[in-house]
Design an enzyme around this catalytic site. Structure first.
Site, PDB file in Angstrom:
ATOM      1  N   SER A   1      -2.886   2.498  -0.538  1.00  0.00           N
ATOM      2  CA  SER A   1      -3.335   3.554  -1.437  1.00  0.00           C
ATOM      3  C   SER A   1      -4.724   3.282  -2.003  1.00  0.00           C
ATOM      4  O   SER A   1      -5.352   4.177  -2.547  1.00  0.00           O
ATOM      5  CB  SER A   1      -2.344   3.725  -2.588  1.00  0.00           C
ATOM      6  OG  SER A   1      -1.096   4.141  -2.084  1.00  0.00           O
TER       7      SER A   1
ATOM      8  N   TYR B   1      -3.042   5.432  -9.776  1.00  0.00           N
ATOM      9  CA  TYR B   1      -2.657   4.273  -8.957  1.00  0.00           C
ATOM     10  C   TYR B   1      -3.678   4.041  -7.854  1.00  0.00           C
ATOM     11  O   TYR B   1      -4.126   2.912  -7.636  1.00  0.00           O
ATOM     12  CB  TYR B   1      -1.256   4.505  -8.363  1.00  0.00           C
ATOM     13  CG  TYR B   1      -0.781   3.369  -7.501  1.00  0.00           C
ATOM     14  CD1 TYR B   1      -0.280   2.209  -8.076  1.00  0.00           C
ATOM     15  CD2 TYR B   1      -0.821   3.448  -6.108  1.00  0.00           C
ATOM     16  CE1 TYR B   1       0.165   1.149  -7.287  1.00  0.00           C
ATOM     17  CE2 TYR B   1      -0.373   2.404  -5.315  1.00  0.00           C
ATOM     18  CZ  TYR B   1       0.115   1.253  -5.904  1.00  0.00           C
ATOM     19  OH  TYR B   1       0.548   0.211  -5.124  1.00  0.00           O
TER      20      TYR B   1
ATOM     21  N   LYS C   1      -6.041   0.669  -7.294  1.00  0.00           N
ATOM     22  CA  LYS C   1      -6.015  -0.105  -6.055  1.00  0.00           C
ATOM     23  C   LYS C   1      -7.364  -0.039  -5.335  1.00  0.00           C
ATOM     24  O   LYS C   1      -7.773  -0.986  -4.681  1.00  0.00           O
ATOM     25  CB  LYS C   1      -4.871   0.355  -5.150  1.00  0.00           C
ATOM     26  CG  LYS C   1      -3.502   0.004  -5.712  1.00  0.00           C
ATOM     27  CD  LYS C   1      -3.365  -1.491  -5.956  1.00  0.00           C
ATOM     28  CE  LYS C   1      -1.980  -1.880  -6.422  1.00  0.00           C
ATOM     29  NZ  LYS C   1      -1.802  -3.332  -6.478  1.00  0.00           N
TER      30      LYS C   1
ATOM     31  N   THR D   1      10.660  -3.061  -1.841  1.00  0.00           N
ATOM     32  CA  THR D   1      10.620  -3.788  -3.110  1.00  0.00           C
ATOM     33  C   THR D   1      11.228  -2.914  -4.204  1.00  0.00           C
ATOM     34  O   THR D   1      11.586  -1.760  -3.969  1.00  0.00           O
ATOM     35  CB  THR D   1       9.161  -4.115  -3.508  1.00  0.00           C
ATOM     36  OG1 THR D   1       8.470  -2.885  -3.746  1.00  0.00           O
ATOM     37  CG2 THR D   1       8.454  -4.930  -2.436  1.00  0.00           C
TER      38      THR D   1
ATOM     39  N   SER E   1      -3.450  -2.231  -1.846  1.00  0.00           N
ATOM     40  CA  SER E   1      -2.450  -1.297  -1.344  1.00  0.00           C
ATOM     41  C   SER E   1      -3.130  -0.402  -0.328  1.00  0.00           C
ATOM     42  O   SER E   1      -4.338  -0.150  -0.424  1.00  0.00           O
ATOM     43  CB  SER E   1      -1.906  -0.451  -2.493  1.00  0.00           C
ATOM     44  OG  SER E   1      -1.116   0.614  -2.010  1.00  0.00           O
TER      45      SER E   1
END
Length: 125
Positions: free
Chosen positions: A12, A23, A27, A58, A10
């Site tokens: 991120s 998160y 990642k 998404t 990602s």
């Protein structure tokens, strides 16, 4: 032997986000896993690369897309002024997995509409 692994990271995992430390850390781990695996398995003919999407339409981003304020702020940061589609990320994955990328190993490809090209300053022009 040989083959190709394409990890999905990602944007991120390449830089931080406010309020998303867990998160971002996960990642970021995928980013460095890609690096280590590319080093460890390149001599075996196994290529290991990663794609790093950002703001793809998404189920995961559906909540963001319902907020006009978040959409406006995000689009202001995206040079392409739109969210990506899943097929656009899939096309990059397909390329990296294919023989056309036979000498690509340890690469990190952003699929982010140009977001990563910014130094973080707001749009001033």
């Amino acid at each position: 032997m040989g083959g190709s692994i394409v990890n999905v990271g990602s944007a991120s995992g390449l830089g931080g986000d406010w309020g998303l430390a867990a998160y971002d850390a996960a990642k970021g781990a995928a980013t460095n896993l890609t690096n280590a695996m590319a080093l460890d398995h390149g001599a075996e003919g196994v290529r290991v690369n990663a794609v790093h999407p950002s703001m793809i339409s998404t189920d995961m981003t559906a909540g963001f897309l319902r907020s006009e304020a978040i959409v406006a702020a995000t689009l202001n940061r995206l040079p392409m002024r739109r969210f990506g589609e899943p097929a656009e990320a899939a096309d990059v994955i397909t390329f990296l997995a294919s023989p056309a990328a036979s000498y690509v190993n340890g690469a990190h490809t952003r699929v982010d509409g140009g977001l990563g090209a910014s130094n973080g300053n707001p749009h001033l022009a």
